[in-house]
Design a protein around this motif. Structure first.
Motif, PDB file in Angstrom:
ATOM      1  N   GLN A  31       0.824  -1.206   0.000  1.00  0.00           N
ATOM      2  CA  GLN A  31       0.000   0.000   0.000  1.00  0.00           C
ATOM      3  C   GLN A  31       0.862   1.261   0.000  1.00  0.00           C
ATOM      4  N   VAL A  32       1.944   1.249   0.752  1.00  0.00           N
ATOM      5  CA  VAL A  32       2.843   2.402   0.772  1.00  0.00           C
ATOM      6  C   VAL A  32       3.452   2.622  -0.614  1.00  0.00           C
ATOM      7  N   MET A  33       3.867   1.536  -1.269  1.00  0.00           N
ATOM      8  CA  MET A  33       4.490   1.656  -2.592  1.00  0.00           C
ATOM      9  C   MET A  33       3.484   2.071  -3.655  1.00  0.00           C
ATOM     10  N   ALA A  34       2.210   1.779  -3.458  1.00  0.00           N
ATOM     11  CA  ALA A  34       1.192   2.112  -4.463  1.00  0.00           C
ATOM     12  C   ALA A  34       1.074   3.610  -4.687  1.00  0.00           C
ATOM     13  N   THR A  35       1.369   4.415  -3.672  1.00  0.00           N
ATOM     14  CA  THR A  35       1.228   5.859  -3.820  1.00  0.00           C
ATOM     15  C   THR A  35       2.190   6.435  -4.863  1.00  0.00           C
ATOM     16  N   VAL A  36       3.267   5.702  -5.171  1.00  0.00           N
ATOM     17  CA  VAL A  36       4.213   6.162  -6.194  1.00  0.00           C
ATOM     18  C   VAL A  36       3.513   6.335  -7.537  1.00  0.00           C
ATOM     19  N   ILE A  37       2.487   5.509  -7.798  1.00  0.00           N
ATOM     20  CA  ILE A  37       1.760   5.571  -9.069  1.00  0.00           C
ATOM     21  C   ILE A  37       1.143   6.952  -9.266  1.00  0.00           C
ATOM     22  N   LEU A  38       0.555   7.502  -8.215  1.00  0.00           N
ATOM     23  CA  LEU A  38      -0.069   8.819  -8.335  1.00  0.00           C
ATOM     24  C   LEU A  38       0.956   9.915  -8.588  1.00  0.00           C
ATOM     25  N   PHE A  39       2.109   9.807  -7.952  1.00  0.00           N
ATOM     26  CA  PHE A  39       3.123  10.847  -8.108  1.00  0.00           C
ATOM     27  C   PHE A  39       3.849  10.749  -9.447  1.00  0.00           C
ATOM     28  N   CYS A  40       3.670   9.639 -10.148  1.00  0.00           N
ATOM     29  CA  CYS A  40       4.265   9.493 -11.481  1.00  0.00           C
ATOM     30  C   CYS A  40       3.300   9.910 -12.587  1.00  0.00           C
ATOM     31  N   GLY A  41       2.049  10.222 -12.246  1.00  0.00           N
ATOM     32  CA  GLY A  41       1.047  10.580 -13.248  1.00  0.00           C
ATOM     33  C   GLY A  41       0.862  12.076 -13.365  1.00  0.00           C
ATOM     34  N   PRO A  42      -0.089  12.494 -14.200  1.00  0.00           N
ATOM     35  CA  PRO A  42      -0.307  13.926 -14.456  1.00  0.00           C
ATOM     36  C   PRO A  42      -0.894  14.682 -13.277  1.00  0.00           C
ATOM     37  N   ILE A  43      -1.450  13.965 -12.294  1.00  0.00           N
ATOM     38  CA  ILE A  43      -2.111  14.634 -11.177  1.00  0.00           C
ATOM     39  C   ILE A  43      -1.124  15.482 -10.385  1.00  0.00           C
ATOM     40  N   ARG A  44       0.134  15.053 -10.331  1.00  0.00           N
ATOM     41  CA  ARG A  44       1.119  15.792  -9.528  1.00  0.00           C
ATOM     42  C   ARG A  44       1.342  17.206 -10.051  1.00  0.00           C
ATOM     43  N   ARG A  45       0.963  17.461 -11.332  1.00  0.00           N
ATOM     44  CA  ARG A  45       1.163  18.796 -11.921  1.00  0.00           C
ATOM     45  C   ARG A  45      -0.063  19.681 -11.789  1.00  0.00           C
ATOM     46  N   MET A  46      -1.125  19.177 -11.192  1.00  0.00           N
ATOM     47  CA  MET A  46      -2.383  19.920 -11.117  1.00  0.00           C
ATOM     48  C   MET A  46      -2.645  20.422  -9.705  1.00  0.00           C
ATOM     49  N   ARG A  47      -3.342  21.534  -9.638  1.00  0.00           N
ATOM     50  CA  ARG A  47      -3.890  21.964  -8.351  1.00  0.00           C
ATOM     51  C   ARG A  47      -5.310  21.428  -8.197  1.00  0.00           C
ATOM     52  N   ASP A  48      -6.124  21.599  -9.235  1.00  0.00           N
ATOM     53  CA  ASP A  48      -7.503  21.119  -9.239  1.00  0.00           C
ATOM     54  C   ASP A  48      -7.715  20.144 -10.386  1.00  0.00           C
ATOM     55  N   PHE A  49      -8.637  19.219 -10.178  1.00  0.00           N
ATOM     56  CA  PHE A  49      -9.043  18.337 -11.258  1.00  0.00           C
ATOM     57  C   PHE A  49      -9.823  19.128 -12.307  1.00  0.00           C
ATOM     58  N   PRO A  50      -9.698  18.750 -13.567  1.00  0.00           N
ATOM     59  CA  PRO A  50     -10.479  19.418 -14.619  1.00  0.00           C
ATOM     60  C   PRO A  50     -11.934  18.985 -14.559  1.00  0.00           C
ATOM     61  N   GLU A  51     -12.786  19.748 -15.265  1.00  0.00           N
ATOM     62  CA  GLU A  51     -14.207  19.421 -15.288  1.00  0.00           C
ATOM     63  C   GLU A  51     -14.634  18.761 -16.585  1.00  0.00           C
ATOM     64  N   SER A  52     -13.723  18.685 -17.553  1.00  0.00           N
ATOM     65  CA  SER A  52     -14.006  17.977 -18.797  1.00  0.00           C
ATOM     66  C   SER A  52     -12.682  17.569 -19.411  1.00  0.00           C
ATOM     67  N   ALA A  53     -12.748  16.648 -20.398  1.00  0.00           N
ATOM     68  CA  ALA A  53     -11.526  16.217 -21.056  1.00  0.00           C
ATOM     69  C   ALA A  53     -10.844  17.378 -21.764  1.00  0.00           C
ATOM     70  N   HIS A  54     -11.625  18.322 -22.304  1.00  0.00           N
ATOM     71  CA  HIS A  54     -11.043  19.469 -23.000  1.00  0.00           C
ATOM     72  C   HIS A  54     -10.281  20.362 -22.018  1.00  0.00           C
ATOM     73  N   THR A  55     -10.923  20.661 -20.861  1.00  0.00           N
ATOM     74  CA  THR A  55     -10.242  21.503 -19.885  1.00  0.00           C
ATOM     75  C   THR A  55      -9.069  20.786 -19.261  1.00  0.00           C
ATOM     76  N   MET A  56      -9.103  19.444 -19.216  1.00  0.00           N
ATOM     77  CA  MET A  56      -7.974  18.692 -18.687  1.00  0.00           C
ATOM     78  C   MET A  56      -6.731  18.923 -19.529  1.00  0.00           C
ATOM     79  N   THR A  57      -6.877  18.828 -20.866  1.00  0.00           N
ATOM     80  CA  THR A  57      -5.735  19.057 -21.751  1.00  0.00           C
ATOM     81  C   THR A  57      -5.221  20.481 -21.607  1.00  0.00           C
ATOM     82  N   HIS A  58      -6.162  21.438 -21.506  1.00  0.00           N
ATOM     83  CA  HIS A  58      -5.789  22.837 -21.363  1.00  0.00           C
ATOM     84  C   HIS A  58      -5.055  23.073 -20.039  1.00  0.00           C
TER      85      HIS A  58
END
Length: 456
Positions: A417-444
Motif C-alpha cells: 500500500q505504501v508503494m502504491a502511492t508512487v503511481i499517483l506521483f508518477c502521473g499527471p495529477i502531480r502537476r495539477m492543483r484542481d481536477f479538470p471538469e471535462s476532457a477538453h479543460t484537462m488538456t488545457h
C-alpha cells in the motif's frame, strides 16, 4: 469498493476514476429536480444508509460465521472476500453498457431483491442445520453480482436527484453515511453475534436490502430516459467506456492506483478478523470494538475532504490524503493483545481518514467529468479494475496468510500500500492543483501548468 482494514468497505476509492468537486472551480449550475435537502434525496440517502449499515455488519458477520460456525481456514476466510468481488471481473464491463441502456432505478430495485434472497438464505440454512462453506461462498457471489449492477446504476442515478453544484454535498453525505455505518456496524455485529449467534448479523444485512428497496420505490422524481443513441453490439459499447477511461491520463492514473491499492487494502481487510481473533487473541466483542473505533477515520475523512480540497486544490488534496494515509497501514502488523490493540485502531483511523477524504473528492470528479451517456460504462470500466483487484486481494490475503503466516502477510500488504502511492506521483495529477471538469479543460490545464513551469 475497496476494503480498508478495520473499516469494512472503503468508500470507493478504487471503484472508479473518482470524483472531485473543487469549491473554487465554480461550475455552472446544471439541471436538477431538487436540492440535496429534497424529499427524494432524503429517501435515497436513508435507504442507502440502511443498506450500508447492513453491509458493515456483514463485513464482520460473514467471516465470523465462517470462523465460528463452520471452523473455516484462513484461506477460506480470504476466499469469501475474493468471491464477493469476483462478479466485477465477470459482469462489470457488460453491466456498465446495460445500465447506460436502461433506467437506473429499476436496475437498483432488482439488485436489492436479489441481494435480499442471497443473504437471507444463509441464516435459514443455518437454522435448518444444513449450512455449508459452499452455500456461504454462493451467497457472497450472488450478493456480489447484485452489487455490480446496484453500484454501477447508483453512481449514474445520483445526478438525477441533485443539481450539478450539489454533487459534492450529495457524495459527501453518502460517504458520511458509509463512514458512520462503518463505525457502528462492526460493534453492532459483535453484539448481535454474541447475543443471538453468528448468523444474526446476516439477518440484519438481508433486511437492510428490503429497506433500500422500499425507499427507492417511494422516490417520485421522474428519471429521464436513457440518451437516444444508436444501439450497437455490446462489445462496441463496452469498448467506448474502456477507451475513455484508459486514454484519459487522469482517469487512467487513478484507475491503476486504485487497482494496486485495492489489492493491498482488501488483502489486509480479508484477514483482519482472523488476525485479531486468532493471532492477537481478541474476543468477538473486542474485535467489534476495535473495528468500530477504526471506522471513526472515515467520519474524519468526510469532514476533512472539503477543507483540504478548498485549501490545496482537489488534485493536490487527493495526493496529500493518499500519501498521508498509506504509512498508517504499517501499524497493523504491530498489533498485540491488550493495549497493543491501539496500534490497529490508530492505523485504521489514519488510513481510513485519508482514503475516505480522497474518495469523496474523486467520486465527484468522475460524475462531473464523464459524459452522461458514458457515465455507466466508464464507472463500470474503472470498477472492474478496482473491484477486480479486490477479488485478487482477498484471494491473495487468504493464500499468503495460510502459507506465510497472518502477521507476516500484514507486513507484506502494508508495504504494498505504501508503494502504491508512487503511481499517483508518477502521473499527471502531480502537476495539477484542481481536477479538470471535462476532457477538453484537462488538456488545457496540463498545457498551462507545463507552460508556467517552462516560464519559471
Amino acid at each position: 469498493m475497496s476494503e480498508v482494514p478495520g473499516m469494512g468497505e472503503a468508500p470507493d476509492q478504487g471503484s472508479a476514476p473518482d470524483q472531485s468537486s473543487a469549491p473554487d472551480q465554480g461550475s455552472a449550475p446544471g439541471p436538477g429536480p431538487g436540492p440535496v435537502a429534497g424529499r427524494d434525496f432524503r429517501l435515497f440517502w436513508f435507504g442507502e444508509t440502511t443498506s450500508l449499515l447492513g453491509n458493515s455488519i456483514a463485513v464482520v458477520a460473514l467471516p465470523l460465521v465462517a470462523v465460528l460456525t463452520l471452523d473455516a481456514s484462513t484461506f477460506v476466510v480470504g476466499l469469501l472476500t475474493s468471491v464477493a468481488y469476483l462478479p466485477w471481473l465477470i459482469l462489470g464491463l457488460p453491466a456498465g453498457a446495460w445500465v447506460d441502456r436502461l433506467p437506473r432505478r429499476p436496475v437498483m430495485l432488482v439488485a436489492d431483491v436479489v441481494a435480499f434472497v442471497a443473504f437471507v438464505s444463509v441464516p435459514v440454512a443455518a437454522w435448518a442445520g444444513v449450512l455449508t462453506i459452499a452455500q456461504l461462498l454462493a451467497a457472497a457471489f450472488v450478493g456480489g453480482c447484485a452489487n455490480v449492477f446496484f453500484t454501477t446504476a447508483q453512481r449514474a442515478y445520483l445526478p438525477v436527484l441533485v443539481r450539478d453544484e450539489e454533487l459534492l454535498a450529495g457524495n459527501a453525505r453518502l460517504q458520511g453515511s458509509e463512514s458512520t455505518t462503518e463505525v457502528i456496524g462492526p460493534g453492532l455485529a459483535g453484539m448481535l453475534v454474541q447475543a443471538f449467534g453468528a448468523v444474526a448479523g446476516l439477518v440484519a444485512n438481508a433486511l437492510s436490502f428490503l429497506v433500500s428497496w422500499l425507499c427507492l420505490r417511494a422516490i417520485r422524481t421522474p428519471e429521464p430516459p436513457p440518451p437516444a443513441v444508436e444501439r450497437r453490439r455490446l462489445r462496441a459499447e463496452v469498448g467506448d467506456g474502456l477507451r475513455f477511461l484508459f486514454r484519459d491520463p487522469v482517469l487512467r492514473s487513478l484507475a491503476v492506483f486504485s487497482a494496486v491499492s485495492n489489492i493491498a487494502l482488501t488483502g489486509l481487510g480479508s484477514i483482519e478478523v482472523a488476525f485479531l481473533v486468532r493471532t492477537v487473541g481478541a474476543g468477538e466483542a473486542a474485535t467489534g470494538v476495535v473495528l468500530t473505533l477504526c471506522g471513526l477515520g472515515g467520519i474524519l475523512g468526510v469532514l476533512l475532504s472539503p477543507r483540504v480540497s478548498a485549501r490545496y486544490g482537489t488534485a493536490r488534496a487527493v495526493l496529500i490524503c493518499h500519501a498521508g494515509a498509506a504509512p498508517f497501514t504499517l501499524l497493523f502488523p504491530l498489533t498485540g493483545p491488550g493495549f497493543g490493540l491501539a496500534f490497529f485502531v490508530i492505523g485504521g483511523v489514519g488510513c481510513g481518514a485519508g482514503v475516505v477524504a480522497a474518495c469523496v473528492i474523486t467520486d465527484t470528479f468522475r460524475q462531473r467529468y464523464c459524459p452522461p451517456d458514458l457515465l455507466g460504462r466508464v464507472s463500470a470500466s474503472a470498477a472492474v479494475t478496482s473491484f477486480g483487484a479486490i477479488a485478487v486481494g482477498g484471494l491473495l490475503g487468504g493464500t499468503l496468510g495460510a502459507l506465510s503466516g497472518v502477521r507476516e502477510t500484514m507486513w507484506m500488504l502494508s508495504g504494498l500500500q505504501v508503494m502504491a502511492t508512487v503511481i499517483l506521483f508518477c502521473g499527471p495529477i502531480r502537476r495539477m492543483r484542481d481536477f479538470p471538469e471535462s476532457a477538453h479543460t484537462m488538456t488545457h490545464t496540463i498545457t498551462e501548468v507545463d507552460t508556467e513551469k517552462a516560464l519559471s
